[in-house]
Each structure stands twice: as structure tokens, then as C-alpha cells.
Enzyme design. Structure first.
Site, PDB file in Angstrom:
ATOM      1  N   ASP A 158       0.828  -1.199   0.000  1.00  0.00           N
ATOM      2  CA  ASP A 158       0.000   0.000   0.000  1.00  0.00           C
ATOM      3  C   ASP A 158       0.865   1.252   0.000  1.00  0.00           C
ATOM      4  OD1 ASP A 158      -2.048   1.804   0.293  1.00  0.00           O
ATOM      5  OD2 ASP A 158      -2.423   1.352   2.405  1.00  0.00           O
TER       6      ASP A 158
ATOM      7  N   ASP B 154      -1.806   6.308  -6.170  1.00  0.00           N
ATOM      8  CA  ASP B 154      -2.127   5.373  -5.100  1.00  0.00           C
ATOM      9  C   ASP B 154      -2.194   3.948  -5.665  1.00  0.00           C
ATOM     10  OD1 ASP B 154      -2.948   4.485  -2.571  1.00  0.00           O
ATOM     11  OD2 ASP B 154      -5.057   4.655  -3.101  1.00  0.00           O
TER      12      ASP B 154
END
Ligand SMILES: *[C@@H]1O[C@H](CO)[C@@H](O)[C@H](O)[C@H]1NC(C)=O
Ligand SMILES: *[C@@H]1O[C@H](CO)[C@@H](O)[C@H](O)[C@H]1NC(C)=O
Ligand SMILES: *[C@@H]1O[C@H](CO)[C@@H](O)[C@H](O)[C@H]1NC(C)=O
Ligand SMILES: *[C@@H]1O[C@H](CO)[C@@H](O)[C@H](O)[C@H]1NC(C)=O
Length: 493
Positions: free
Chosen positions: A164, A371
């Protein structure tokens, strides 16, 4: 074989056999002969011809995906829900999530990111509504996430972790799971069985860095530093802050003896059967910062475009080893208010070779982040609406279909074996253009509901998010040392 060679360059693996199955006489290319020659050329230069079947999720893992395991400085990436993932548990692999669930989980992640990144009223509305969400689904982690396998401890335990770029602290479920551990595929890590584990004490400098990495308070129990991290939907992890030997690959250059991580004792959320999370943000406690001496804060990845194939996450020299002139770099920006996130500057978008008629200031409001965990790219409302009208115009020959969750521009392609879609280019500071891979342009529920894979934010003040659907099949390089992010054509193998 014009159609085949074009097809080839975009779908190297999956198209190989198709070219032999369909004779050129029957090829879709000929459907266009009725159009005016020049118009056709122009049109073809700025569009892709793709098979509708390539848009649908595959149910088997491609043989090529079973290829190499982690090698020096390089980890294999799998889709969390894909047929190549370890997380399904052998014979009892879960059915892939339905498209609608994936999109609704994606919206949960975006709401949470917006609540951290924006000052608008929606941020606080999301925060207030958290208390009312009963199910701790681990939705923050979204559904479009990718996992890698790493080794922890001595002797090592192999664990599948979600990676992440939108968070910093790495945490892993730990025995004895004092309060709760969610279901995971690998055996749960037991620090008492590892000779290299130690607790971080409350007085240690590292303990005082925790709260800025997690945006949550830090605790202390019997002189052991306690971390907590909360996600948007009520899921969280709490436990001991510890040091342990992390082995990214089997190579001795990828072993980090005193890696700081959260040893989770209360882990509420599904987190997709993964053992925890690998934090690749920019904070001092992220994996990227903790391995800076070895890798110089450089990493890259290639996200597979289908859940039935694999990609890689590479560090250090390996991450930039194959940097060619085909890689284009844009500036990596730092926002001192949100130091963990990777900001860049999106300056324009082109559809079918034409720039959208929107001004640069429309992009400027809250900045743009890249992201790894958001699926669908979120654009400022005015930009999205311009993208949508340009796209609809170029797709007008196809029958439109109902909206699919957050996606409002959908087509019924049941009657087509191949379709032609406009290219979409994302322009970034430095005059570089990221040509979105054809698989990143459309998102399909099924062949009767295939949608433009972009969405608008609710508010002009919301941050623009470059999602992973649009990063697929590209090599993406994060070079923090040189403050730049690179994009190039990727070979995910
Ligand atoms: C990859 O790892 C798996 C499980 O750890 C092992 O069974 C397999 O032999 C490995 N494959 C290669 C090519 O090293
Ligand atoms: C949020 O608020 C702070 C302080 O009130 C301000 O400095 C900052 O510019 C605002 N950020 C955005 C994205 O509006
Ligand atoms: C770490 O701290 C916890 C809480 O104080 C304690 O129960 C545990 O035994 C400690 N582990 C080690 C290896 O010292
Ligand atoms: C798939 O197709 C059917 C009609 O055949 C439709 O009702 C359904 O909503 C479609 N979309 C998804 C995401 O399943």
C-alpha cells in the site's frame, strides 16, 4: 495481419494464440474499410482495437504467471482476488468479488483518503459516519489490491501482505492474538518462536515517531510501545511495536535485521485473508525509508492487467535497472501537510488524440496523488465531465447501458467480438504523457455492461487520485532520491 500485429503489441501474452485462431479475412479491421481512408488512419492512430473477451475477468492463472518466485531485489505481485493468489486457500478459492462490490469497496477507500486529505465537509461527514458502520470489512484496503510474499523472523515465516503506497506502518498479525486475529491463509506469525524478535520500548525514539505514521495515538503497556492504526470503515490493527528480521527475498542483500513493524494483537477487519500490510508511504517508518541505506529510496512496480497474471515490485538498483528512454519522468511533489503521500501534477488529459477543453486550474485544486490501492482514477468533477463527453462522442456507435455503481458511462457490447476505443493520455508536469493501457480504459461488469473506468470526485476540493486500473501494465518508478516518478511501457514478467 495488420490487426494481429496491432493486437500483439498491446496484448502480448493473451493474443498470441488468438492470431492463429482467427483468419485475417474475418478480422475486425475490415469492418472499417467503409470509412474514408484518411479518417480511418487518423482514427486508428488515436484508438485501440480490442477483443471484448479480453475485457472479461479470467478464471484461470496463466502458465506464465506461475513463473519465477521472488528473486534478488524483486518480489512477485499477485492480485488479492485473482486466480493466481495464494489467499483463496487451495481448492476452496473464493469466487472473485462481483464488479459492483469491488467498486463499492473502492469508494470506501476513496472516502477515507479524502477524509484524510481534504478539509471539506465531506471529510468530517465520513469520519462521523464511521461510528455507524457495523461491519468491519477491511474495506479501506479496497478490493483492487495487490499482495506480495515476504519472510519474517528466524526461522522465517512466509507471509502474504497487501502492499500500500497510501500508508506507512507495516503490520502483521501476531500470536497470541490477545484480542483478535482475522482469518488469514498463512500460519500466524509467532514472535516467541523467533530468535530475532524484540519489543520497542516506550522510551525509544522510534516509539515517538509512531503517531505521525499512523495518525493515531500511541500507547504503552509494561514498557512496550503500543501502536494503533485505524482505517475508514472501522477496521483497525492494534498491538506491540516490534523489531524483527524482514526478508524481502532469499538474497542476503534483501534482509533487514531490525525492521520496525506492528505485531498485531487485535486486528479487526477482513483484510482479504492477507497476514497484514506492507506500508510503502514516505514516512520515516515506511518500508521505503527503513530500507533507504540499501535501496536509496527507489522502487518500482508493474501491476498485472488481469487478475490471472502476475507483476513485480522491485527495489533499489533492480527498480531502475531497465530504465530506458521509453521511461518518462515527472516531478514527485511533496505536500508538507500530507507528507506520506506521493503527489504529482496532472496538467491535462487527451481523449482520441485531442486535449480536453479544460483549463490547468481545473486540475490544480487539491493536487493529485498516485495510489496503489485505489482502483478507479478520481478526477475533479469538471474534468471528468469533459472526459465523459469526449469519450461518449467517440463511442457513439455502441449501445449504451445502465450505470455500474460509480461508473456512469457504460456500453452493451454483446453484439461485438471486437471494439475500437479511443486512447486516453494523462499529461503530467514536464510535458510527459502516460498512455493508459487499453485494459485501463474500460471496466467490465460483464459484456453487457462495460464502462469507462474513470469517475468524478464529488467536490472540486477533493484530491485527484491516480488509481491502479490506469497504472496497469506500465512500469511505474518511484525515485524519491531524485524526486521523480517515471512511467513507461511495462512487461510485468
Ligand atoms: C516457488 O515457490 C514455491 C513455494 O514456495 C515452490 O514450490 C516452487 O518450487 C518455487 N518455484 C521456483 C521456480 O523456484
Ligand atoms: C486545509 O486547512 C489548512 C488550515 O486550515 C490550510 O492551510 C490548507 O491549505 C487546507 N487544505 C486544503 C486542501 O484546502
Ligand atoms: C513484548 O511485550 C509484551 C507486552 O509487554 C509482552 O507480553 C511480550 O512478552 C514481550 N515480548 C518479548 C519478546 O519481549
Ligand atoms: C450483467 O448482465 C446482466 C444482463 O444480462 C445485467 O442484469 C447485470 O446487471 C450485468 N452486470 C453485472 C455487473 O453483473
Amino acid at each position: 495481419m495488420a490487426g494481429c500485429s496491432m493486437f500483439h503489441s498491446f496484448f502480448l501474452i493473451s493474443s498470441l494464440s488468438l492470431c492463429y485462431l482467427y483468419s485475417p479475412e474475418k478480422s475486425y479491421v475490415y469492418a472499417y474499410q467503409i470509412e474514408q481512408e484518411t479518417a480511418v488512419k487518423e482514427h486508428h492512430l488515436h484508438s485501440y482495437s480490442i477483443r471484448t473477451s479480453s475485457l472479461l475477468p479470467a478464471s484461470a492463472c496463466f502458465a506464465s504467471a506461475q513463473g519465477p518466485n521472488n528473486s534478488k531485489n524483486r518480489l512477485k505481485i499477485l492480485h488479492r482476488n485473482g486466480p493466481c493468489s495464494h489467499l483463496g486457500g487451495g481448492k476452496t478459492k473464493p469466487l472473485p468479488l462481483a464488479a459492483i462490490e469491488i467498486l463499492s469497496e473502492d469508494q470506501s477507500r476513496v472516502d477515507f483518503l479524502q477524509s484524510r486529505l481534504s478539509n471539506n465537509s465531506r471529510g468530517s461527514a465520513v469520519r462521523n459516519s464511521e461510528a455507524r458502520v457495523p461491519a468491519r470489512s477491511g474495506r479501506y484496503l479496497g478490493s483492487g489490491n495487490y499482495v506480495v510474499r515476504v519472510g519474517l523472523g528466524s526461522p522465517r515465516t512466509d507471509l502474504s501482505l497487501i502492499f500500500d503506497t497510501g500508508s506507512d506502518l507495516t503490520w502483521i498479525q501476531c500470536k497470541p492474538c490477545t484480542r483478535y486475529c482475522h482469518k488469514q491463509q498463512d500460519p500466524i506469525f509467532d514472535p516467541t518462536k523467533s530468535s530475532s524478535y524484540s519489543n520497542v520500548t516506550c522510551s525509544a525514539d522510534e516509539c515517538s515517531q509512531l503517531s505521525s505514521a499512523t495518525s493515531s495515538p500511541t500507547g504503552c503497556s509494561a514498557s512496550t510501545c503500543i501502536y494503533s492504526i485505524q482505517y475508514g470503515d472501522g477496521s483497525y490493527s492494534v498491538g506491540y511495536f516490534g523489531r524483527e528480521m524482514l526478508r524481502l527475498t532469499a538474497s542476503s542483500s534483501d534482509i533487514f535485521p531490525n525492521f520496525l513493524f506492528g505485531c498485531g494483537q487485535n486486528n479487526q477487519g477482513l483484510f482479504g485473508n492477507a497476514a497484514g500490510l506492507l506500508g510503502l508511504g514516505r514516512h520515516r517508518l515506511s518500508l521505503v525509508s527503513q530500507t533507504a541505506n540499501s535501496y536509496g529510496q527507489v522502487f518500482s512496480y508493474c501491476l498485472p492487467s488481469t487478475s490471472s497474471s502476475t507483476g513485480y515490485l522491485a527495489f533499489g538498483r533492480e527498480a531502475i535497472s531497465s530504465v530506458s528512454s521509453a521511461i518518462q519522468f515527472t516531478s514527485l511533489l511533496t505536500n508538507s501537510q500530507y507528507p506520506s503521500f506521493y503527489f504529482l501534477e496532472l496538467t491535462a488529459i487527451s481523449v482520441g488524440g485531442r486535449r480536453l477543453p479544460v483549463s490547468a486550474s481545473d486540475f490544480a485544486n487539491s493536487g493529485t496523488i498516485i495510489d496503489s490501492g485505489t482502483v478507479i482514477t478520481r478526477l475533479p468533477p469538471s474534468v471528468y465531465s469533459a472526459l465523459r463527453s469526449a469519450f461518449r462522442q467517440l463511442m457513439s456507435k455502441y449501445r449504451s447501458a445502465e450505470a455500474l455503481s460509480i461508473l456512469d458511462t457504460c456500453y452493451d457490447l454483446t453484439r461485438y467480438r471486437t471494439i475500437r476505443i479511443p486512447k486516453i493520455g494523462l499529461h503530467f508536469r514536464g510535458d510527459i504523457v502516460l498512455d493508459v493501457h487499453p485494459n485501463g480504459i474500460l471496466y467490465s461488469g460483464n459484456v453487457s455492461q462495460v464502462c469507462l473506468a474513470f469517475a468524478g470526485n464529488d467536490d472540486n476540493g477533493d484530491v485527484t487520485i491516480l488509481g491502479n486500473k490506469q497504472q496497469q501494465n506500465l512500469k511505474v518508478i518511484y525515485d524519491l532520491a531524485k524526486q521523480r516518478i517515471g512511467f513507461g511501457p511495462g512487461d510485468c514478467n
